[in-house]
Design an enzyme around this catalytic site. Structure first.
Site, PDB file in Angstrom:
ATOM      1  N   SER A   1       0.604  -1.638  -0.351  1.00  0.00           N
ATOM      2  CA  SER A   1       0.211  -0.216   0.109  1.00  0.00           C
ATOM      3  C   SER A   1       1.085   1.387  -0.176  1.00  0.00           C
ATOM      4  O   SER A   1       0.033   1.878  -0.276  1.00  0.00           O
ATOM      5  CB  SER A   1      -1.122   0.492   0.869  1.00  0.00           C
ATOM      6  OG  SER A   1      -0.191  -0.208   2.405  1.00  0.00           O
TER       7      SER A   1
ATOM      8  N   SER B   1       3.004   2.094  -2.089  1.00  0.00           N
ATOM      9  CA  SER B   1       2.523   2.559  -3.199  1.00  0.00           C
ATOM     10  C   SER B   1       2.085   1.669  -4.248  1.00  0.00           C
ATOM     11  O   SER B   1       2.444   0.095  -4.270  1.00  0.00           O
ATOM     12  CB  SER B   1       4.542   2.317  -3.553  1.00  0.00           C
ATOM     13  OG  SER B   1       4.212   2.988  -5.025  1.00  0.00           O
TER      14      SER B   1
ATOM     15  N   HIS C   1      48.755 -28.332 -11.637  1.00  0.00           N
ATOM     16  CA  HIS C   1      50.100 -27.636 -11.671  1.00  0.00           C
ATOM     17  C   HIS C   1      50.742 -26.438 -10.570  1.00  0.00           C
ATOM     18  O   HIS C   1      51.494 -25.570 -10.713  1.00  0.00           O
ATOM     19  CB  HIS C   1      50.513 -26.984 -12.638  1.00  0.00           C
ATOM     20  CG  HIS C   1      48.980 -25.532 -12.543  1.00  0.00           C
ATOM     21  ND1 HIS C   1      48.024 -25.698 -12.815  1.00  0.00           N
ATOM     22  CD2 HIS C   1      49.861 -24.511 -12.771  1.00  0.00           C
ATOM     23  CE1 HIS C   1      47.619 -24.407 -12.901  1.00  0.00           C
ATOM     24  NE2 HIS C   1      48.798 -23.176 -12.552  1.00  0.00           N
TER      25      HIS C   1
ATOM     26  N   ASP D   1      44.152 -32.002 -14.735  1.00  0.00           N
ATOM     27  CA  ASP D   1      45.064 -30.426 -13.717  1.00  0.00           C
ATOM     28  C   ASP D   1      44.219 -30.526 -12.555  1.00  0.00           C
ATOM     29  O   ASP D   1      43.186 -29.821 -12.670  1.00  0.00           O
ATOM     30  CB  ASP D   1      45.331 -29.525 -13.927  1.00  0.00           C
ATOM     31  CG  ASP D   1      46.098 -28.602 -13.536  1.00  0.00           C
ATOM     32  OD1 ASP D   1      46.642 -28.412 -12.611  1.00  0.00           O
ATOM     33  OD2 ASP D   1      46.104 -27.013 -14.376  1.00  0.00           O
TER      34      ASP D   1
ATOM     35  N   SER E   1      44.781 -19.599 -10.906  1.00  0.00           N
ATOM     36  CA  SER E   1      44.556 -21.246 -11.112  1.00  0.00           C
ATOM     37  C   SER E   1      43.811 -21.709  -9.949  1.00  0.00           C
ATOM     38  O   SER E   1      44.689 -21.767  -9.098  1.00  0.00           O
ATOM     39  CB  SER E   1      45.559 -21.518 -11.912  1.00  0.00           C
ATOM     40  OG  SER E   1      47.123 -20.946 -11.407  1.00  0.00           O
TER      41      SER E   1
END
Ligand SMILES: *[C@@H]1O[C@H](CO)[C@@H](O)[C@H](O)[C@H]1NC(C)=O
Ligand SMILES: *[C@@H]1O[C@H](CO)[C@@H](O)[C@H](O)[C@H]1NC(C)=O
Ligand SMILES: *[C@@H]1O[C@H](CO)[C@@H](O)[C@H](O)[C@H]1NC(C)=O
Ligand SMILES: *[C@@H]1O[C@H](CO)[C@@H](O)[C@H](O)[C@H]1NC(C)=O
Ligand SMILES: *[C@@H]1O[C@H](CO)[C@@H](O)[C@H](O)[C@H]1NC(C)=O
Length: 723
Positions: A268, A270, A474, A525, A653
């Site tokens: 209400s 808005s 790695h 990896d 990584s």
């Protein structure tokens, strides 16, 4: 004036057809009488009829004597401004604490305002329970617990004194078995909780302690999260209710759901479309959040404007006409105009729900037992919620809980507070969705870890169980030993964790294809680091979900028979999949730099070939066969099409490549390598047209993950993988 208004309506109608007559004659409410001292107001449709005026005051204050006015057909405000009672912002007040029986309250005062402190003392022969001093808080409530003075001896009471909450009156001063007490609040307040309580044989009162709420009283996100989150946590830890006499006060929700949630949204403030859209968004968010706890409640959703809009009817869950996955659609259908009025006052709905629950075949011999299976949670949102409509919902028995929140933002906070609780243990990938302080950055990605090798941070990693970090192979050099390697789990100082051991994928060998024109080959990896000690799960430390585990199946809300393949299809089946990974601008003092999220699009299926071909452009590559460099086990991201992706930097990584699924996060890859070094110092760097990143697809390294993480050993709790 009647004639004028008729005329202006006419013009207004015209206006919608053609703007020719716009603004010629208007039926306006007066603007000179509606100001507020010390505050502001907003209007939904200027001074035109139907416009709603809503007053605003700064924190700790509330609009008095009225919170809103509406511009009527007649060109008058309702309620009309009163010159003798000018509109102003008053300091928040708390209900009167001078209700203590057998004791004194200091200082006595006519009213108690924000910040006022009171102390409580019992007469001799009585002992104080609850808080001995309380402070009036900005939400209109006293902190601490209701004080009571109970007689030291000679009492025949079975139940303890149930107390009298501030602002309330109590009838009944006998606390023996079957004795009843009833409560009421003074006229300008509403009662929330149990209006009537009965002393039971086990020495406990039925129901919950009531409270008196002013219109300006509301619950804080912390309070709601505590009550509501507690209930949901309970449902995750106890599947079946245990003996009911002991646990009588605890809320029980079976995993397959007797949780009933009644959401009343006040829009209400808005009638602007945007606000209503936001309100719907918040409700959808709430539903998603709750479902991330693997609970599937029944909902009743009502929007209050000047009339009541019923979005979802809880009864339809019982008869099967609403499916949970279609609920969002139902919400979208809530009309924004005012021409729709179904539902009416909500009380009959609550009564009907109870009836249905009683009629269904829930085990239980008598009504009280059945009632325990009925939990109704009612959320009133918005400071201006039409309280008269809600009153019947605020008073309830054991299972009925009413919360009043100040705004949609507060609702967001509530649901994030709920997951702060460390007890929500087994839930991988649960995280906060917004940020308010620096520390929140960590709780938005609570699985993130840094891998320190020697003395420098080499890589990211991700917490995948309380004992293991997943990272890239790695990141380790041939001469590294576990003593060399450390892991940082959270951003507290000195939070380095010692490493028991680390295991690289057995088939990882960078030099394997050197003489085939591939100077560095990153197949497999991946590596797992085992910590010496388990981490403690909290809101800032929590494992991410990894593929093909039962936890991930639950997070994705897939059924018990679902397969690993179906998880892969759900997560990685489209041509373009939105994924993310983390970065951190590098600096010597790594504890101060903030983690940022990079957004990328994985190019799969038909888009994959175009994406991976840039691998041939990586430095010193001499082969022309791209499949020698990029096997099927990699995911490809980067480039500028269809959107400009972020690119991985040195140091990113080993980190998780993840996908958010509602409020849960699933890791699908590990950042491995890229074709171009565009950034040495980390940060949110964007891709060039020809730069690409490659990530190990976790679905392709499952045997490795399963072998280590799924191993049944005495040293750590294994993850459960799907067959
Ligand atoms: C009223 O609005 C003005 C400007 O929008 C703002 O600066 C001020 O803080 C507001 N005051 C209150 C009490 O909200
Ligand atoms: C309560 O606080 C108000 C405002 O800070 C102060 O004026 C008043 O004296 C206080 N009353 C009591 C009883 O402490
Ligand atoms: C919940 O599920 C269990 C087993 O799936 C079933 O036996 C039980 O009846 C269900 N309870 C409710 C309330 O639906
Ligand atoms: C609540 O959070 C969501 C996402 O986290 C955001 O999109 C939304 O705008 C927030 N709503 C409010 C009212 O703050
Ligand atoms: C490419 O090969 C040359 C010559 O062997 C070497 O000096 C250079 O460092 C290599 N570049 C990269 C990026 O590996």
């Amino acid at each position: 004036s009647h004639f004028e208004c008729f005329w202006s309506v006419y013009v207004f109608l015209f206006k919608t057809i053609s703007s020719l007559f716009a603004g010629q004659v208007q039926c306006e409410c007066p603007g000179n009488t509606i100001g507020i001292e010390g505050g502001n107001y907003t209007l939904t449709n200027q001074m035109h009829q139907g416009s709603l005026l809503v007053y605003q005051c700064r924190e700790g204050y509330f609009p008095f004597p009225h919170r809103s006015r509406q511009c009527l057909h007649s060109g008058k405000w309702n309620p009309e401004p009163d010159r003798n009672l000018p509109q102003r912002c008053n300091l928040v007040k708390c209900p009167s604490p001078i209700v203590l029986m057998n004791g004194d309250v200091y200082p006595p005062a006519y009213e108690y305002l924000l910040g006022n402190e009171t102390t409580y003392e019992c007469y001799s022969g009585y002992t104080l329970k609850g808080s001995s001093s309380r402070i009036c808080q900005k939400n209109g409530k006293w902190d601490g617990r209701t004080p009571t003075c109970s007689e030291d001896s000679g009492s025949e009471n079975i139940c303890p004194d149930p107390g009298i909450p501030p602002g309330a009156r109590r009838r009944g001063n006998m606390f023996g078995v079957d004795d009843r007490v009833t409560y009421s609040c003074s006229e300008d307040m509403i009662l929330v909780g149990s209006k009537e309580r009965t002393c039971m044989e086990n020495g406990q009162w039925t129901g919950r302690e009531p409270a008196c709420y002013y219109k300006h009283t509301y619950d804080t996100p912390e309070e709601v999260a505590h009550a509501f989150g507690g209930a949901i946590r309970e449902s995750l830890t106890t599947l079946q209710s245990t003996d009911d006499t002991q646990e009588a006060k605890k809320i029980k929700i079976l995993k397959n759901g007797t949780l009933n949630i009644y959401i009343a949204m006040d829009v209400s403030g808005s009638i602007e479309e945007k606000y209503i859209i936001d309100a719907k968004k918040a409700v959808k968010q709430l539903m998603k959040k709750i479902s991330s706890f693997t609970v599937s409640p029944n909902y009743d959703i009502v929007f209050f404007t000047s009339v009541i809009h019923k979005a979802v009817n809880i009864l339809h869950f019982f008869d099967g006409t609403v499916k949970r996955d279609k609920m969002a659609d139902a919400l979208d259908k809530v009309p924004i105009d005012r021409g729709f009025n179904e539902g009416g006052v909500p009380t009959p709905t609550v009564a009907r729900i109870k009836n249905l629950v009683y009629l269904s075949n829930i085990p239980g011999k008598h009504d009280k037992k059945r009632e325990e299976h009925l939990d109704i949670y009612i959320f009133g949102i918005g400071a201006y919620i039409y309280q008269d409509d809600l009153t019947p919902l605020t008073v309830g028995t054991e299972g009925q809980h009413f919360f009043k929140l100040e705004s949609l933002t507060e609702l967001n906070k509530t649901f994030d507070q709920m997951i702060d609780e460390s007890e929500v243990m087994g839930l991988c990938g649960l995280h906060r969705s917004y940020e308010t302080t620096d520390n929140d950055a960590k709780s938005m990605n609570p699985w993130y870890a840094e891998v320190i090798n020697g003395d420098v941070k080499r890589c990211f990693g991700s917490l995948v169980t309380t004992k293991f970090i997943l990272t890239a192979a790695h990141c380790f050099r041939a001469r590294d030993t576990p003593e060399h390697v450390k892991v940082i789990i959270d951003d507290e100082k000195n939070s380095e964790r010692k490493v028991e051991k680390f295991t690289l994928h057995e088939k990882f060998e960078v030099g394997a294809r050197k003489n085939q024109g591939v100077p560095e080959f990153y197949e497999y990896d991946v590596a797992l680091i085992e910590l010496k000690e388990d981490v403690v799960i909290s809101n800032t430390v929590r494992p991410i979900c990894i593929p093909c585990t039962t936890d991930t199946r639950d997070a994705l809300r897939m059924n018990k028979q679902s397969t690993c393949k179906q998880q892969e299809e759900l997560l990685l089946s489209e041509d373009i999949v939105q994924l993310s990974f983390l970065t951190k601008p590098s600096d010597n003092d790594h504890t101060l730099k903030k983690v940022l999220v990079k957004n990328v699009k994985a190019k799969l299926r038909n888009n994959r070939e175009e994406c991976i071909k840039y691998a041939l452009k990586a430095p010193n590559v001499t082969t022309t066969d791209v499949s020698l460099i990029v096997t099927d086990n990699f995911l490809c991201t980067g480039g500028v099409d269809p959107t400009i992706d972020h690119i991985a930097c040195t140091g990113d990584s080993g980190g998780a490549v993840f996908k958010d699924y509602d409020y849960r996060t699933i890791q699908v890859g590990v950042v491995s390598w890229g074709t171009k070094e565009l950034c040495k110092s980390g940060g949110l760097v964007v891709s060039e047209a020809t730069s690409r990143d490659f990530h190990i697809n976790l679905f392709k390294v499952l045997p490795f993950l399963r072998r280590i993480l799924g191993k049944d050993t005495n040293e750590y709790t294994p993850l459960k993988f799907l067959n």
